[in-house]
Write a protein that holds these residues in place. Structure first.
Motif, PDB file in Angstrom:
ATOM      1  N   GLU A 151       0.846  -1.195   0.000  1.00 21.92           N
ATOM      2  CA  GLU A 151       0.000   0.000   0.000  1.00 21.92           C
ATOM      3  C   GLU A 151       0.883   1.247   0.000  1.00 21.92           C
ATOM      4  O   GLU A 151       1.861   1.325   0.745  1.00 21.92           O
ATOM      5  N   TYR A 152       0.518   2.216  -0.830  1.00 19.44           N
ATOM      6  CA  TYR A 152       1.298   3.445  -1.005  1.00 19.44           C
ATOM      7  C   TYR A 152       1.295   4.274   0.283  1.00 19.44           C
ATOM      8  O   TYR A 152       0.240   4.550   0.853  1.00 19.44           O
ATOM      9  N   SER A 153       2.491   4.673   0.741  1.00 18.35           N
ATOM     10  CA  SER A 153       2.620   5.458   1.971  1.00 18.35           C
ATOM     11  C   SER A 153       3.173   6.853   1.726  1.00 18.35           C
ATOM     12  O   SER A 153       2.782   7.808   2.393  1.00 18.35           O
ATOM     13  N   PHE A 154       4.106   6.980   0.761  1.00 17.78           N
ATOM     14  CA  PHE A 154       4.783   8.270   0.575  1.00 17.78           C
ATOM     15  C   PHE A 154       5.366   8.349  -0.832  1.00 17.78           C
ATOM     16  O   PHE A 154       5.772   7.346  -1.409  1.00 17.78           O
ATOM     17  N   GLY A 155       5.380   9.554  -1.376  1.00 12.31           N
ATOM     18  CA  GLY A 155       6.046   9.815  -2.648  1.00 12.31           C
ATOM     19  C   GLY A 155       6.692  11.188  -2.595  1.00 12.31           C
ATOM     20  O   GLY A 155       6.055  12.156  -2.174  1.00 12.31           O
ATOM     21  N   ASN A 156       7.963  11.279  -2.968  1.00 14.89           N
ATOM     22  CA  ASN A 156       8.624  12.590  -2.925  1.00 14.89           C
ATOM     23  C   ASN A 156       8.169  13.455  -4.100  1.00 14.89           C
ATOM     24  O   ASN A 156       7.401  13.020  -4.968  1.00 14.89           O
ATOM     25  N   ALA A 157       8.650  14.697  -4.134  1.00 17.49           N
ATOM     26  CA  ALA A 157       8.197  15.652  -5.149  1.00 17.49           C
ATOM     27  C   ALA A 157       8.506  15.152  -6.559  1.00 17.49           C
ATOM     28  O   ALA A 157       7.685  15.302  -7.472  1.00 17.49           O
ATOM     29  N   SER A 158       9.681  14.536  -6.754  1.00 21.45           N
ATOM     30  CA  SER A 158      10.049  14.054  -8.081  1.00 21.45           C
ATOM     31  C   SER A 158       9.128  12.932  -8.545  1.00 21.45           C
ATOM     32  O   SER A 158       8.753  12.875  -9.719  1.00 21.45           O
ATOM     33  N   SER A 159       8.755  12.041  -7.639  1.00 21.22           N
ATOM     34  CA  SER A 159       7.857  10.940  -8.024  1.00 21.22           C
ATOM     35  C   SER A 159       6.485  11.472  -8.397  1.00 21.22           C
ATOM     36  O   SER A 159       5.853  10.980  -9.344  1.00 21.22           O
ATOM     37  N   ARG A 160       6.010  12.477  -7.656  1.00 21.65           N
ATOM     38  CA  ARG A 160       4.702  13.055  -7.991  1.00 21.65           C
ATOM     39  C   ARG A 160       4.743  13.724  -9.358  1.00 21.65           C
ATOM     40  O   ARG A 160       3.783  13.652 -10.127  1.00 21.65           O
ATOM     41  N   MET A 161       5.866  14.367  -9.676  1.00 29.64           N
ATOM     42  CA  MET A 161       6.003  15.012 -10.976  1.00 29.64           C
ATOM     43  C   MET A 161       6.073  13.967 -12.093  1.00 29.64           C
ATOM     44  O   MET A 161       5.426  14.105 -13.132  1.00 29.64           O
ATOM     45  N   LEU A 162       6.833  12.905 -11.874  1.00 33.14           N
ATOM     46  CA  LEU A 162       6.969  11.864 -12.886  1.00 33.14           C
ATOM     47  C   LEU A 162       5.636  11.181 -13.179  1.00 33.14           C
ATOM     48  O   LEU A 162       5.316  10.890 -14.332  1.00 33.14           O
ATOM     49  N   LEU A 163       4.872  10.921 -12.128  1.00 34.33           N
ATOM     50  CA  LEU A 163       3.618  10.185 -12.289  1.00 34.33           C
ATOM     51  C   LEU A 163       2.418  11.098 -12.506  1.00 34.33           C
ATOM     52  O   LEU A 163       1.306  10.614 -12.718  1.00 34.33           O
ATOM     53  N   GLY A 164       2.639  12.418 -12.439  1.00 34.35           N
ATOM     54  CA  GLY A 164       1.547  13.357 -12.669  1.00 34.35           C
ATOM     55  C   GLY A 164       0.576  13.460 -11.511  1.00 34.35           C
ATOM     56  O   GLY A 164      -0.596  13.791 -11.714  1.00 34.35           O
ATOM     57  N   LEU A 165       1.053  13.174 -10.283  1.00 32.89           N
ATOM     58  CA  LEU A 165       0.176  13.202  -9.116  1.00 32.89           C
ATOM     59  C   LEU A 165       0.002  14.622  -8.604  1.00 32.89           C
ATOM     60  O   LEU A 165       0.890  15.465  -8.733  1.00 32.89           O
ATOM     61  N   ASP A 166      -1.160  14.889  -8.007  1.00 38.35           N
ATOM     62  CA  ASP A 166      -1.410  16.185  -7.393  1.00 38.35           C
ATOM     63  C   ASP A 166      -0.599  16.318  -6.112  1.00 38.35           C
ATOM     64  O   ASP A 166      -0.132  15.325  -5.537  1.00 38.35           O
TER      65      ASP A 166
END
Length: 488
Positions: free
Chosen positions: A183-198
């Motif tokens: 289960e997803y717990s954390f994503g850094n700023a770069s991962s959010r940018m790569l995956l297009g997450l808000d």
């Protein structure tokens, strides 16, 4: 709202309120109120009489102090049930963790059982002994304060952990953390940018991320479940090259590295996932290869130019560029665009990767008031810049309009990149990939020769025009230059 302070004997002034049990008494029915209050006469307490759970919650907020115990009689002054009030109190955030002492006038087991089932910690049968009552209150107070201390320590620890995790935001690679259930717990700023997450990841996006990485996490677990690290050993890592789909449904090629996270007792805590966008490396590789080809072409062209300015290689040629300039300036300021573009592309085809498509659209017989050699270099700098921006599998479009009275001839060169992930802002590597190779260089290095669009602008300035460019969020770079027409 009634306030009571019942003490027996002299109040010890040195005592603070935090050493005295703080109790919220839910107002009982009249006939039981006197009996209940007598239990508080023998020892010192800080009590508040409240009509309902909402009043108790309001007091916690107003006085900025939690209660150690909620004392709830079976029957309240308004004939409501203490069991219902206990259930209501346990549903409130500020009261949920406060121990509840139920007081029942009935010895019926179903009634006492119901009290316990809705959250009461202890149920006393009235009447009871004041000393035994005191022991229960003190035990519940210790329980409450020990719980608060435990929460405080956990919050401090959690705050420290959050600070450590927030440091991952400066890491260039995408970094995600999953628990042991994938289960997803954390994503850094770069991962959010790569995956297009808000910034504030929605539940729907979290499910999409878990689905995206689940198969890889399962495979990693199978690969490493029998290889737990020993003392001082590195954790086992699995590596995958795969296609990842962003939340906007666009896919990019990525290198995914997964490592297991273990506690000090070798208990599996979860997984950390590192994501590298391979399209950036492809684009950088393409630029380096293009640079190598350009170098070979440059040496070939330099060899030919040396033959032009010297009859043989027997003599040393000093300042060759100064000798070439008069040759280049011999031409009249008049050039047909189509044949020059055709010749230029014959040269650039030796340099540009076959994966990059170049389309040329130019009206026949369009003539501009530039020397052919200047036009050749001007277009060459702009096209190569567009090719570098477009990268591998990108596209470059060259569109030259006919002469328009009052505007001249407009050349529009567009580079369309197929990179779906945005570049990291203010990042040296990202700037290098996009062609800003002067980042970090000294002024002496950059002053040797103008390059790229700066070199194109230097030529354009000689004809009193300007090279304009615009980079869009859709992965496009448009470069426009208006050229003076020639009607001769």
């Amino acid at each position: 709202m009634e306030y009571f302070r019942l003490t027996l004997g002299q109040v010890i002034i040195n005592k603070t309120m935090t050493e005295i049990p703080r109790i919220a008494i839910f107002k009982p029915e009249p006939k039981e109120e006197e009996k209940l209050l007598k239990l508080f006469e023998k020892h010192e307490y800080s009590i508040r009489m409240v009509p309902d759970a909402a009043e108790a919650e309001a007091l916690v907020r107003e006085e900025d102090a939690p209660f150690d115990v909620l004392l709830i009689p079976l029957r309240l002054f308004d004939r409501s049930s203490g069991i219902s009030v206990c259930l209501q109190a346990k549903s409130m955030e500020t009261l949920a963790s406060t121990p509840v002492l139920g007081v029942s006038m009935s010895t019926e087991k179903p009634v006492i059982q119901a009290f316990y089932e809705v959250g009461a910690d202890i149920v006393l049968i009235s009447p009871t002994d004041a000393d035994l009552f005191r022991f229960q209150i003190l035990a519940m107070t210790r329980q409450r304060r020990a719980y608060d201390e435990q929460i405080r320590v956990k919050q401090e620890s959690s705050g420290f952990s959050r600070s450590i995790i927030s440091a991952f935001n400066i890491v260039r690679e995408g970094l995600l953390i999953f628990n042991s259930n994938f289960e997803y717990s954390f994503g850094n700023a770069s991962s959010r940018m790569l995956l297009g997450l808000d910034q504030h990841t929605s539940a729907e996006q979290i499910l999409a991320v878990e689905k995206l990485f689940r198969q890889l996490l399962v495979q990693h677990h199978k690969n490493t479940r029998t290889r737990k690290p020993g003392p001082g050993q590195d954790h086992p890592i699995s590596q995958f090259e795969t296609s990842l789909t962003r939340v906007d449904r666009r896919a990019f090629r990525a290198n995914v590295r997964i490592s297991s996270l273990y506690a000090t007792d070798n208990h599996l805590m979860g997984y950390t996932v590192s994501v590298t966008d391979l399209s950036e490396l492809d684009q950088l590789s393409n630029s380096l290869l293009q640079s190598q080809r350009t170098r070979s072409l440059c040496l070939l062209a330099a060899s030919a130019s040396t033959k032009l300015i010297s009859s043989s290689f027997d003599n040393i040629t000093l300042s060759p560029l100064n000798k070439l300039t008069p040759l280049l300036e011999q031409n009249e300021k008049k050039a047909l665009i189509s044949p020059i573009l055709t010749t230029l592309m014959e040269y650039l085809d030796l340099v540009i990767s076959t994966d990059t498509r170049v389309k040329v659209k130019s009206k026949e017989e369009t003539m501009v008031a530039l020397r052919p050699t200047d036009l050749f270099q001007l277009f060459g700098h702009i096209i190569l810049d567009a090719v570098q921006f477009a990268g591998k599998a990108g596209e470059v479009m060259i569109d030259v309009s006919g002469s328009i009275p009052g505007e001249g001839v407009t050349a529009l060169i567009t580079g369309q990149s197929r990179k779906v992930t945005p570049f990291i802002p203010n990042d040296y590597l990202a700037n290098l990939i996009q062609g800003d190779i002067t980042a970090g260089s000294t002024s002496e290095e950059s002053a040797k020769m103008n390059i790229g669009l700066a070199a194109a602008q230097e030529i354009a300035a000689q004809y009193r025009t300007t090279v304009e460019y615009q980079t869009t969020s859709e992965g496009k770079r448009k470069v426009r230059v208006k050229l003076p027409p020639c009607y001769k």
